[in-house]
Design a protein around this motif. Sequence first.
Motif, PDB file in Angstrom:
ATOM      1  N   VAL A  41     -11.925  10.635  -4.094  1.00 35.03           N
ATOM      2  CA  VAL A  41     -11.802   9.039  -3.534  1.00 35.03           C
ATOM      3  C   VAL A  41     -10.731   8.286  -3.600  1.00 35.03           C
ATOM      4  CG1 VAL A  41     -12.591   7.718  -1.690  1.00 35.03           C
ATOM      5  CG2 VAL A  41     -14.311   9.176  -2.216  1.00 35.03           C
ATOM      6  N   THR A  42     -10.385   7.558  -2.710  1.00 32.13           N
ATOM      7  CA  THR A  42      -9.101   6.917  -3.098  1.00 32.13           C
ATOM      8  C   THR A  42      -8.799   5.293  -1.956  1.00 32.13           C
ATOM      9  OG1 THR A  42      -7.205   9.326  -4.301  1.00 32.13           O
ATOM     10  CG2 THR A  42      -6.721   6.560  -3.179  1.00 32.13           C
ATOM     11  N   ILE A  43      -8.830   4.091  -2.598  1.00 35.04           N
ATOM     12  CA  ILE A  43      -8.536   3.304  -2.256  1.00 35.04           C
ATOM     13  C   ILE A  43      -7.198   2.311  -2.420  1.00 35.04           C
ATOM     14  CG2 ILE A  43      -9.618   1.164  -1.570  1.00 35.04           C
ATOM     15  CD1 ILE A  43     -11.966   3.027  -1.515  1.00 35.04           C
ATOM     16  N   LEU A  44      -6.639   2.253  -0.968  1.00 33.14           N
ATOM     17  CA  LEU A  44      -5.262   1.829  -1.328  1.00 33.14           C
ATOM     18  C   LEU A  44      -4.548   0.619  -1.518  1.00 33.14           C
ATOM     19  CD1 LEU A  44      -2.498   3.117  -2.909  1.00 33.14           C
ATOM     20  CD2 LEU A  44      -2.071   3.869  -0.138  1.00 33.14           C
ATOM     21  N   THR A  45      -4.074   0.198  -2.346  1.00 36.20           N
ATOM     22  CA  THR A  45      -3.604  -1.135  -1.937  1.00 36.20           C
ATOM     23  C   THR A  45      -1.685  -0.879  -1.485  1.00 36.20           C
ATOM     24  OG1 THR A  45      -5.416  -2.558  -2.672  1.00 36.20           O
ATOM     25  CG2 THR A  45      -2.939  -3.631  -2.422  1.00 36.20           C
ATOM     26  N   THR A  46      -1.116  -1.265  -0.474  1.00 41.04           N
ATOM     27  CA  THR A  46       0.014  -1.140  -0.535  1.00 41.04           C
ATOM     28  C   THR A  46       1.255  -2.291  -0.718  1.00 41.04           C
ATOM     29  OG1 THR A  46       0.620  -0.422   1.929  1.00 41.04           O
ATOM     30  CG2 THR A  46       0.352   1.464   0.091  1.00 41.04           C
ATOM     31  N   ASN A  86       2.794  -5.211   1.202  1.00 38.67           N
ATOM     32  CA  ASN A  86       3.235  -5.184   2.416  1.00 38.67           C
ATOM     33  C   ASN A  86       4.163  -4.398   2.238  1.00 38.67           C
ATOM     34  OD1 ASN A  86       1.960  -7.081   4.103  1.00 38.67           O
ATOM     35  ND2 ASN A  86       2.709  -8.668   3.195  1.00 38.67           N
ATOM     36  N   TYR A  87       4.233  -3.062   1.156  1.00 44.10           N
ATOM     37  CA  TYR A  87       6.000  -2.422   1.001  1.00 44.10           C
ATOM     38  C   TYR A  87       5.149  -1.182   1.505  1.00 44.10           C
ATOM     39  CZ  TYR A  87       6.226  -4.627  -3.086  1.00 44.10           C
ATOM     40  OH  TYR A  87       5.911  -5.475  -4.362  1.00 44.10           O
ATOM     41  N   THR A  88       6.427  -0.852   2.065  1.00 44.73           N
ATOM     42  CA  THR A  88       6.785   0.305   2.957  1.00 44.73           C
ATOM     43  C   THR A  88       7.145   1.774   1.601  1.00 44.73           C
ATOM     44  OG1 THR A  88       8.358   0.038   3.356  1.00 44.73           O
ATOM     45  CG2 THR A  88       7.222  -0.646   5.446  1.00 44.73           C
ATOM     46  N   GLY A  89       7.229   2.405   2.753  1.00 42.12           N
ATOM     47  CA  GLY A  89       7.384   4.221   2.107  1.00 42.12           C
ATOM     48  C   GLY A  89       6.587   5.033   2.017  1.00 42.12           C
ATOM     49  N   LEU A  90       4.922   4.820   2.222  1.00 41.34           N
ATOM     50  CA  LEU A  90       3.877   5.455   1.731  1.00 41.34           C
ATOM     51  C   LEU A  90       3.953   6.650   3.497  1.00 41.34           C
ATOM     52  CD1 LEU A  90       1.402   6.902   0.540  1.00 41.34           C
ATOM     53  CD2 LEU A  90       0.050   5.544   1.896  1.00 41.34           C
ATOM     54  N   GLN A  91       4.170   7.657   3.753  1.00 37.68           N
ATOM     55  CA  GLN A  91       4.326   9.065   4.495  1.00 37.68           C
ATOM     56  C   GLN A  91       3.150   9.592   4.507  1.00 37.68           C
ATOM     57  OE1 GLN A  91       7.986  10.556   4.561  1.00 37.68           O
ATOM     58  NE2 GLN A  91       8.926   9.082   6.108  1.00 37.68           N
ATOM     59  N   GLY A 136      -1.597  -4.633   3.461  1.00 33.64           N
ATOM     60  CA  GLY A 136      -1.229  -6.325   3.791  1.00 33.64           C
ATOM     61  C   GLY A 136      -2.742  -6.779   2.938  1.00 33.64           C
ATOM     62  N   ASN A 137      -3.335  -7.181   3.928  1.00 31.67           N
ATOM     63  CA  ASN A 137      -4.433  -7.990   2.581  1.00 31.67           C
ATOM     64  C   ASN A 137      -5.360  -7.577   3.108  1.00 31.67           C
ATOM     65  OD1 ASN A 137      -4.999 -10.478   0.882  1.00 31.67           O
ATOM     66  ND2 ASN A 137      -6.647 -10.817   2.546  1.00 31.67           N
ATOM     67  N   GLY A 138      -5.757  -6.137   3.054  1.00 32.68           N
ATOM     68  CA  GLY A 138      -6.920  -4.740   2.788  1.00 32.68           C
ATOM     69  C   GLY A 138      -6.679  -3.747   2.109  1.00 32.68           C
ATOM     70  N   PHE A 139      -7.400  -2.029   2.499  1.00 31.40           N
ATOM     71  CA  PHE A 139      -7.096  -1.234   1.658  1.00 31.40           C
ATOM     72  C   PHE A 139      -6.887  -0.404   3.124  1.00 31.40           C
ATOM     73  CE2 PHE A 139     -10.255  -3.830  -0.701  1.00 31.40           C
ATOM     74  CZ  PHE A 139      -9.025  -4.026  -1.646  1.00 31.40           C
ATOM     75  N   ILE A 163      -1.709  -0.563  -6.015  1.00 29.58           N
ATOM     76  CA  ILE A 163      -2.702  -0.537  -6.419  1.00 29.58           C
ATOM     77  C   ILE A 163      -3.721   0.697  -6.856  1.00 29.58           C
ATOM     78  CG2 ILE A 163      -4.601  -1.439  -7.716  1.00 29.58           C
ATOM     79  CD1 ILE A 163      -3.234  -3.835  -7.023  1.00 29.58           C
ATOM     80  N   PRO A 164      -3.536   2.159  -6.878  1.00 31.84           N
ATOM     81  CA  PRO A 164      -4.610   2.868  -6.510  1.00 31.84           C
ATOM     82  C   PRO A 164      -6.057   2.423  -6.998  1.00 31.84           C
ATOM     83  CG  PRO A 164      -2.711   3.769  -7.624  1.00 31.84           C
ATOM     84  CD  PRO A 164      -2.957   2.823  -7.193  1.00 31.84           C
ATOM     85  N   TYR A 165      -7.102   2.779  -5.937  1.00 29.25           N
ATOM     86  CA  TYR A 165      -8.126   2.974  -7.404  1.00 29.25           C
ATOM     87  C   TYR A 165      -8.960   4.788  -6.543  1.00 29.25           C
ATOM     88  CZ  TYR A 165     -12.837   2.533  -7.971  1.00 29.25           C
ATOM     89  OH  TYR A 165     -14.494   2.837  -8.704  1.00 29.25           O
ATOM     90  N   PHE A 166      -9.010   5.124  -7.414  1.00 32.54           N
ATOM     91  CA  PHE A 166      -9.459   6.775  -7.494  1.00 32.54           C
ATOM     92  C   PHE A 166     -11.379   6.025  -8.544  1.00 32.54           C
ATOM     93  CE2 PHE A 166      -4.975   7.079  -9.082  1.00 32.54           C
ATOM     94  CZ  PHE A 166      -4.883   7.449  -8.152  1.00 32.54           C
ATOM     95  N   HIS A 167     -11.886   6.790  -7.349  1.00 28.75           N
ATOM     96  CA  HIS A 167     -13.649   6.590  -7.411  1.00 28.75           C
ATOM     97  C   HIS A 167     -13.964   7.915  -7.115  1.00 28.75           C
ATOM     98  CE1 HIS A 167     -17.580   4.315  -7.435  1.00 28.75           C
ATOM     99  NE2 HIS A 167     -17.492   5.598  -6.547  1.00 28.75           N
ATOM    100  N   ASN A 168     -14.424   8.712  -8.131  1.00 29.84           N
ATOM    101  CA  ASN A 168     -14.807   9.958  -9.054  1.00 29.84           C
ATOM    102  C   ASN A 168     -15.873   9.814  -9.197  1.00 29.84           C
ATOM    103  OD1 ASN A 168     -11.885  10.559  -9.084  1.00 29.84           O
ATOM    104  ND2 ASN A 168     -11.702  10.070 -11.142  1.00 29.84           N
TER     105      ASN A 168
END
Length: 372
Positions: free
Chosen positions: A257-262, A264-269, A283-286, A319-324
């Motif tokens: 399970v991944t909780i990702l913070t990007t 306001n950066y673009t690049g993720l596809q 943005g200000n979320g996940f 900032i990715p958070y990996f919940h295992n």
Amino acid sequence: MSGKVLGAIFAIVAVLLNRDHLHTLFYKPHPLASVAVISYPDLLSNTSSSSSSTDALIFSSMSQFGFFYVTNVLDFSAEEELEYLKMFFALGDEVKMRLAVSKHDPRNRNVYRGYGPVVEGTGTQYKEMFNIGPHEYEGTGGDNSVNSTESEGDRAKLKRISKEGNVWPQTGDETFDRKFKALFKKGLQTRQTIARATIRSIGRSLGHPELIDRFTESEFSTLGLRRYPVRKTVQEAMNSAVDNVTLSELEHEDSTVTILTTFNYTGLQVLYDGKYWDAPPSGNGFIINIGTLIEDIADRSILAVRHRVKQMDFIRHSIPYFHNPSFDADISKSISGRQTKAGSENYSIFGEWMRQYLPRVEPGILQDKIAD
């Protein structure tokens, strides 16, 4: 041509030339426009009416797209996290290398939690990182490793590493050191809460609320600060085999399970309907997604989205958070009792599976000697 026919034609043209009608007829919404956006209070709500509607939105989005967004997170500031993330990576190499995992500095005892510098020439990864876990051991004098013995086996060694304590910067600036530690300990806890709420939601939708029981301990869970520099040279290994786009993270699916913070950066596809699409920043979320192991445990009723990061012409942070699952969680069977892929490969618990997975996905972090 009669006047009535001409009048009808002009009437049709007039309708078609109306901006609203043209928008309706020809505008195609972005394929990801239907990805669910869930408010943090709704995700955590315990009322049956609220949770059932939220569960339906999450399950639909995870089934079709493989991810969703969480917004309106209480007492959270992505801007503040980004500020301190940048301040950390701007520290001198001497300060950061005191926190390096032993792969990069054998004098250090931390194996998994800690700093990893950019490794030149690897081709597949080009990032600077700092890993933070859920474990703290006070009064250890900087040696945060759980007690070990010379005779311990590989499984015991890996379980010890899964509970490894954090290392924190000591810069001489007590205000920065204290704030950095407090901010990211809190950030990890916020993401833990979101991950657990997501798992509970998926479990309810599948009629298996006991799914959350596989995540009781989650020892290996990790919050990762990431900095992606601009590549000075492009290696062939970083060009996508799909469309030859140069990448800083190759196409892949996550595992748990991944909780990702990007920010306001673009690049993720993300891959959808056979094509890679730009994912809107968090943005200000996940951004929340699951990986192949959880997809399998959930009987493939939800999707592990394939994704990548394009090489950008600016420095990028995330900032990715990996919940295992817990180290001893059974991953050999799905929620319906079907044998999983991990089970068919003779992995009964999550810790055994991680022994082969970690060296493959984090070659710059985990010591090679842990793997068989």
